[in-house]
Design a protein around this motif. Structure first.
Motif, PDB file in Angstrom:
ATOM      1  N   ALA A 108       0.813  -1.219   0.000  1.00 48.03           N
ATOM      2  CA  ALA A 108       0.000   0.000   0.000  1.00 48.03           C
ATOM      3  C   ALA A 108       0.844   1.266   0.000  1.00 48.03           C
ATOM      4  O   ALA A 108       0.370   2.323  -0.393  1.00 48.03           O
ATOM      5  CB  ALA A 108      -0.939   0.009   1.209  1.00 48.03           C
ATOM      6  N   ALA A 109       2.075   1.154   0.453  1.00 47.75           N
ATOM      7  CA  ALA A 109       2.957   2.319   0.483  1.00 47.75           C
ATOM      8  C   ALA A 109       4.134   2.055  -0.436  1.00 47.75           C
ATOM      9  O   ALA A 109       4.991   1.245  -0.141  1.00 47.75           O
ATOM     10  CB  ALA A 109       3.458   2.580   1.902  1.00 47.75           C
ATOM     11  N   GLU A 110       4.141   2.736  -1.564  1.00 46.15           N
ATOM     12  CA  GLU A 110       5.275   2.617  -2.481  1.00 46.15           C
ATOM     13  C   GLU A 110       6.136   3.859  -2.300  1.00 46.15           C
ATOM     14  O   GLU A 110       5.663   4.980  -2.479  1.00 46.15           O
ATOM     15  CB  GLU A 110       4.805   2.502  -3.925  1.00 46.15           C
ATOM     16  CG  GLU A 110       5.965   2.288  -4.877  1.00 46.15           C
ATOM     17  CD  GLU A 110       5.500   2.071  -6.294  1.00 46.15           C
ATOM     18  OE1 GLU A 110       5.671   0.942  -6.786  1.00 46.15           O
ATOM     19  OE2 GLU A 110       4.955   3.019  -6.891  1.00 46.15           O
ATOM     20  N   ILE A 111       7.385   3.657  -1.930  1.00 49.14           N
ATOM     21  CA  ILE A 111       8.288   4.751  -1.603  1.00 49.14           C
ATOM     22  C   ILE A 111       9.071   5.177  -2.834  1.00 49.14           C
ATOM     23  O   ILE A 111       9.618   4.350  -3.549  1.00 49.14           O
ATOM     24  CB  ILE A 111       9.260   4.335  -0.474  1.00 49.14           C
ATOM     25  CG1 ILE A 111       8.480   3.884   0.772  1.00 49.14           C
ATOM     26  CG2 ILE A 111      10.233   5.457  -0.148  1.00 49.14           C
ATOM     27  CD1 ILE A 111       7.562   4.927   1.371  1.00 49.14           C
ATOM     28  N   ASP A 112       9.137   6.479  -3.054  1.00 48.16           N
ATOM     29  CA  ASP A 112       9.910   7.062  -4.156  1.00 48.16           C
ATOM     30  C   ASP A 112      11.123   7.757  -3.565  1.00 48.16           C
ATOM     31  O   ASP A 112      11.001   8.837  -2.975  1.00 48.16           O
ATOM     32  CB  ASP A 112       9.033   8.050  -4.924  1.00 48.16           C
ATOM     33  CG  ASP A 112       9.730   8.669  -6.118  1.00 48.16           C
ATOM     34  OD1 ASP A 112      10.925   8.382  -6.342  1.00 48.16           O
ATOM     35  OD2 ASP A 112       9.077   9.441  -6.833  1.00 48.16           O
ATOM     36  N   LEU A 113      12.293   7.141  -3.710  1.00 50.05           N
ATOM     37  CA  LEU A 113      13.526   7.738  -3.201  1.00 50.05           C
ATOM     38  C   LEU A 113      14.009   8.891  -4.077  1.00 50.05           C
ATOM     39  O   LEU A 113      14.796   9.720  -3.631  1.00 50.05           O
ATOM     40  CB  LEU A 113      14.645   6.686  -3.125  1.00 50.05           C
ATOM     41  CG  LEU A 113      14.486   5.578  -2.098  1.00 50.05           C
ATOM     42  CD1 LEU A 113      15.674   4.622  -2.184  1.00 50.05           C
ATOM     43  CD2 LEU A 113      14.356   6.142  -0.696  1.00 50.05           C
ATOM     44  N   GLN A 114      13.563   8.947  -5.321  1.00 53.10           N
ATOM     45  CA  GLN A 114      14.055   9.923  -6.293  1.00 53.10           C
ATOM     46  C   GLN A 114      13.201  11.196  -6.371  1.00 53.10           C
ATOM     47  O   GLN A 114      13.493  12.078  -7.175  1.00 53.10           O
ATOM     48  CB  GLN A 114      14.099   9.281  -7.692  1.00 53.10           C
ATOM     49  CG  GLN A 114      14.780   7.940  -7.763  1.00 53.10           C
ATOM     50  CD  GLN A 114      16.228   7.986  -7.325  1.00 53.10           C
ATOM     51  OE1 GLN A 114      16.933   8.937  -7.598  1.00 53.10           O
ATOM     52  NE2 GLN A 114      16.667   6.958  -6.630  1.00 53.10           N
ATOM     53  N   ALA A 115      12.183  11.311  -5.560  1.00 49.82           N
ATOM     54  CA  ALA A 115      11.260  12.448  -5.648  1.00 49.82           C
ATOM     55  C   ALA A 115      11.973  13.766  -5.363  1.00 49.82           C
ATOM     56  O   ALA A 115      12.841  13.844  -4.498  1.00 49.82           O
ATOM     57  CB  ALA A 115      10.105  12.263  -4.664  1.00 49.82           C
ATOM     58  N   ALA A 116      11.577  14.787  -6.095  1.00 49.27           N
ATOM     59  CA  ALA A 116      12.108  16.121  -5.837  1.00 49.27           C
ATOM     60  C   ALA A 116      11.682  16.555  -4.440  1.00 49.27           C
ATOM     61  O   ALA A 116      10.542  16.359  -4.049  1.00 49.27           O
ATOM     62  CB  ALA A 116      11.573  17.097  -6.882  1.00 49.27           C
TER      63      ALA A 116
END
Length: 107
Positions: free
Chosen positions: A46-54
């Motif tokens: 349910a929680a997809e983490i984006d390490l590359q987000a601005a």
């Protein structure tokens, strides 16, 4: 427990820094799910983490998790500590230092 995009972000297991990227994703995911009140049991996708987000890591999924602000606390390597708060990214979060005194007979 990791989504295909998270696995892609973490990269090749043989690459330098792979383990640290894994633990970053894991602690951010755990913090987000606990802040949402669901915990990690049965809801990891349910929680997809984006390490590359601005602007720093964020949750890629929809509401209510996407509204969370994710913070990574500075700790000694190789440790990772993450915090998820239900507040805008522009909010100020105050953290108190919690240091315990050690008695001579404790290590």
């Amino acid at each position: 427990f990791l989504t295909p995009r998270e696995l892609q972000d973490i990269g090749d297991p043989a690459a330098p820094g792979h383990a640290h990227r894994f633990w970053r994703v894991w602690t951010l995911k755990e913090a987000a799910l606990k802040a949402a009140g669901t915990g990690v049991a049965g809801t990891l996708a349910a929680a997809e983490i984006d390490l590359q987000a601005a602007g720093g890591p964020r949750v890629r999924s929809g509401l209510p998790l996407a509204r969370l602000t994710l913070l990574e606390l500075p700790v000694a390597s190789p440790y990772c500590v993450s915090l998820a708060v239900d507040a805008p990214a522009t909010s100020t979060v105050w953290l108190a230092s919690l240091e315990r005194e050690r008695s001579p007979d404790r290590s």
